[in-house]
Scaffold this active site. Structure first.
Site, short mmCIF file in Angstrom:
data_model
loop_
_atom_site.label_atom_id
_atom_site.label_comp_id
_atom_site.label_asym_id
_atom_site.label_seq_id
_atom_site.Cartn_x
_atom_site.Cartn_y
_atom_site.Cartn_z
N LYS A 30 62.68 -3.88 -14.30
CA LYS A 30 62.11 -4.68 -15.18
C LYS A 30 61.04 -5.71 -14.29
O LYS A 30 61.33 -5.85 -13.13
CB LYS A 30 63.07 -5.64 -15.57
CG LYS A 30 64.20 -5.01 -16.56
CD LYS A 30 65.40 -5.76 -17.01
CE LYS A 30 66.18 -4.95 -18.18
NZ LYS A 30 67.50 -4.52 -17.37
N ASP A 153 70.72 -10.46 -5.08
CA ASP A 153 71.56 -10.41 -6.25
C ASP A 153 72.85 -11.33 -6.05
O ASP A 153 73.74 -11.37 -6.89
CB ASP A 153 71.85 -9.15 -6.93
CG ASP A 153 72.02 -9.06 -8.42
OD1 ASP A 153 71.68 -9.99 -9.16
OD2 ASP A 153 72.63 -8.11 -8.66
N LEU A 206 77.64 -6.46 -18.89
CA LEU A 206 78.00 -4.92 -19.21
C LEU A 206 76.51 -4.22 -19.42
O LEU A 206 75.80 -4.22 -20.36
CB LEU A 206 78.80 -4.74 -20.52
CG LEU A 206 80.21 -5.43 -20.54
CD1 LEU A 206 80.79 -5.39 -21.92
CD2 LEU A 206 81.00 -4.96 -19.24
N ASP A 280 76.18 6.83 -22.24
CA ASP A 280 75.66 6.06 -23.26
C ASP A 280 76.56 5.78 -24.37
O ASP A 280 77.25 6.75 -24.99
CB ASP A 280 74.32 6.83 -24.06
CG ASP A 280 73.80 5.97 -25.06
OD1 ASP A 280 74.13 5.03 -25.67
OD2 ASP A 280 72.43 5.97 -25.38
N ARG A 282 76.68 4.35 -27.23
CA ARG A 282 76.48 4.73 -28.56
C ARG A 282 76.84 5.99 -28.77
O ARG A 282 77.57 6.39 -29.63
CB ARG A 282 74.87 4.38 -28.68
CG ARG A 282 74.46 3.01 -29.01
CD ARG A 282 72.99 2.90 -28.78
NE ARG A 282 72.44 3.12 -27.53
CZ ARG A 282 71.35 3.06 -26.94
NH1 ARG A 282 70.32 2.40 -27.62
NH2 ARG A 282 70.93 3.16 -25.89
N GLY A 325 72.64 -4.65 -20.85
CA GLY A 325 72.56 -3.90 -22.10
C GLY A 325 73.42 -3.56 -23.21
O GLY A 325 73.21 -3.61 -24.44
N GLY A 327 76.37 -5.34 -23.23
CA GLY A 327 77.08 -6.54 -23.79
C GLY A 327 76.20 -6.92 -24.98
O GLY A 327 76.84 -7.73 -25.71
N HIS A 329 73.84 -5.67 -27.00
CA HIS A 329 73.59 -4.74 -28.08
C HIS A 329 74.73 -3.99 -28.86
O HIS A 329 74.58 -3.44 -29.78
CB HIS A 329 72.49 -3.58 -27.60
CG HIS A 329 71.20 -3.99 -27.11
ND1 HIS A 329 70.44 -4.66 -27.85
CD2 HIS A 329 70.99 -4.03 -25.93
CE1 HIS A 329 69.26 -5.18 -27.22
NE2 HIS A 329 69.38 -4.84 -25.94
#
Ligand SMILES: Nc1ncnc2c1ncn2[C@@H]1O[C@H](COP(=O)(O)OP(=O)(O)O)[C@@H](O)[C@H]1O
Ligand SMILES: CC(=O)OP(=O)(O)O
Ligand SMILES: [Mg+2]
Length: 401
Positions: A30, A153, A206, A280, A282, A325, A327, A329
């Protein structure tokens, strides 16, 4: 000539000089430019071997999304091109560094001594540090006039109390630097910045890497990742915490090779280790097979248990905040985690609605926050540079919080 740090001044013809923040994650890059308003955000997702996609957002226009060939090299090229297209030139490049060390507690200049130390310690975090250091090198070559600043971080976890950072091992092991540092600090700081009235909260990050952090009065009270980002709850390819004997037996099984075991624990464990390689969520939710189902049940159970444990470090429990990402979506994963937390709230099981609605009905806010780690990096970098400028520092490496 290098422009004054922390300011926006003309340079390279009509190009304004700005701070470019580069956030190298384990599956994403990013990049953002703010001063302090957003000028450009470039989000490259899927750099872990799935299909890379780049989304570019300017200050006015809608986000443009397209596939990106060329993996990590292509990602940095893409950022450089987007900067040029928007007429921007970095005076400062700020790099997120996922590394716990006394040498990097706050944002500071990337001097040779610090970079050498990070290179020596980079095996500790094979998914981030080698790549982040190579991005620092690439940025030094590409933007040779720019200051390179490293932003840890772990910095947000600098307020962890002694009992949270101390590991129950003998003094010689602690003297060798074995302790909890914690990571995803920029993400949690972003939550705190975006939600000033947050109260006592558990932040459940997450993404590719997963962690759970307890926050009170805007400060870190506990976090699950420890010496390295392989610890804590399972991540997509990292094991998370294990019985020490499991690690010792793995070393034995691999003929004493620490490198092989480190690779196994960082790249082939966690969700991927249980699902047959799929990361993934999903796909796993749609799969329905036994391996996918077990991977998700282990993942959700460990995350929910970590949330329950984190609550014990707070003086109350006002909110649970999902980030990263997955958490942000995956409603299904959020609901499964919330369902496991219902026994913590008296009477919640008898209430109407989804698990998150029932938690809310008991007084715990359930929030979803797309974090802006790059905004936090930008702020910390400007603060460090202006402190440095104020001090008129003779030693540029003294830019340390
Ligand atoms: N709609 C979604 N449902 C579930 N997972 C998602 C969704 N969108 C993105 N993700 C997952 O989020 C992860 C990336 O999280 P992110 O926090 O952006 O990355 P990183 O950990 O590299 O910083 C990837 O594993 C991706 O598959
Ligand atoms: C610390 C960490 O795991 O970061 P990321 O999730 O961005 O890979
Ligand atoms: Mg990340």
């Amino acid at each position: 000539m290098r422009p004054d740090a922390g300011t926006t001044v003309p340079a390279e013809g009509s190009h304004p000089c700005v701070v470019l923040c580069l956030n190298v994650g384990s599956s994403s890059l990013k990049a953002a430019v703010r001063d302090p308003h957003l000028r450009l955000h470039v989000d490259v997702a899927g750099l872990d071997g799935t299909t890379a996609r780049v989304t570019t957002t300017g200050p006015h226009g809608p986000a443009e999304e397209e596939p990106l060939p060329g993996g990590w090299t292509g990602a940095l090229d893409g950022v450089a091109q987007a900067l040029e297209q928007h007429g921007l030139w970095p005076a400062v490049v700020a790099h997120r560094i996922v590394h716990g060390s006394a040498a990097l507690r706050g944002a500071r200049h990337a001097d040779e001594r610090l970079l050498d130390q990070l290179r020596r310690e980079s095996a500790r975090d094979p998914l981030h540090l080698p790549r982040q250091l190579s991005v620092v090198e690439a940025a030094r070559i590409r933007w040779s006039d720019a200051d390179q600043v490293l932003v840890p971080d772990s910095g947000f976890h600098g307020t962890l109390p002694g009992e949270a950072v101390t590991l129950p091992v003998p003094p010689e092991a602690r003297a060798a630097g074995l302790r909890r540092w914690g990571f995803h600090g920029l993400a949690v700081q972003s939550v705190v910045d975006l939600l000033p009235g947050l109260g006592a909260a558990v932040v459940v990050h997450l993404g590719s890497g997963c962690s759970v952090t307890a926050v009170q009065h805007g400060l870190s009270r506990h976090t699950t990742m420890s010496l390295s980002p392989a610890g804590g709850v399972p991540s997509l390819t990292r094991s998370g915490d294990l019985d020490p004997e499991v690690v010792l037996q793995l070393v034995d099984l691999h003929g004493g090779s620490l490198a092989a075991v480190r690779d196994l624990l960082n790249r082939r464990s966690g969700v991927a280790g249980l699902s047959g390689g799929t990361t993934d969520v999903r796909e796993l939710l749609a799969d329905g097979g036994a391996a996918a189902d077990l991977a998700l049940r282990v993942f959700v159970r460990d995350v929910a248990m970590a949330v329950a444990g984190a609550v014990t470090t707070l003086e109350g429990w006002d909110a649970v905040v999902f980030t990263g990402g997955i958490g942000v979506h995956s409603e299904e994963i959020r609901e499964r985690v919330c369902a496991a937390l219902l026994p913590l709230r008296g009477g919640a099981r008898g209430l109407w609605g989804s698990p998150s609605q029932r938690l809310v009905a008991t007084g715990v806010r359930v929030l979803t926050v797309p974090v802006d780690e790059e905004a936090v990096m930008d702020r910390l970098t400007r603060q460090a540079l202006s402190r440095h400028a104020r001090a008129g520092a003779a030693d540029p490496a003294a830019v340390q919080r």
